[in-house]
Design a protein around this motif. Sequence first.
Motif: not given
Length: 267
Positions: A79, A94-98, A111-114, A122
Amino acid sequence: MKCLPKAKIFSPGLALVFLLFAFTPADNYRYIPNTSFGAGERMEYRVHYGFINAAEARVEVNKSISYINSRPCYRVNVSGRTVGAFDLVSRVRDQWRSYIDTSAILPHMFYREIKENNYRKEETVVFNHKNNTAQASEKDEKKSFKVPDNVHDIISGYYFLRTVNFNRVSEGEIVEVPTFFDGEVYKLRVRYGGRDVVKTKFGKIKVLKLTPQIPDNKFFKGENALRIWVSDDDNKVPIKVQVDLVIGALEMDMKSYRGLRTDLVWL
């Protein structure tokens, strides 16, 4: 010529072949030895522009193992957010996830939420390493892409680099990692710059210098604009990052850490 008795058809050797097929994994995933990271790792960073705090970032491996595509995965969350005066000028959340396979060190889902000012994006990407495809979903739209063997997302690519034994990499040599991002496949190219020592608020520490090669663009100042110093130990965690921009330079320093596989050694 005499025929063998029917009972001899299923010989011990043939039975062994059947057993080998029965107990051999059908997915054929690679195995990457990993002594660098594990569940529960968490690092926080401060991003500053000169003496001005610009942003903060957090990189965290969830304490629980997730299962994607029936495979055990580390859930890695990244984040980033602007702070202070920068938050008034350019607000970023920003949130990123793997979800990274615990043994193959490959992504199964990204996943990413910008949220950057009024811009919103998203996206979810699901990787199928058996068929070498990546399915990207954004709103109600889905697209499937053909990808190479052992492809990464941008987060899993970084975690794969942490498993590399740089004692076997020559100074100046480039490590390449196939990466899928934003509908395209490219090679993440990272130049190994040798060993160094950097000073932090925790003390001095031995580091490895890594320089991702940046393609020409209007934001970064040259292909060597991004420089990363990671701890020269099994962890290989980022200690310091410098970015040369067209409008100036940003620097990121470690603010706190916990849950590392091995203790950092400060000089």
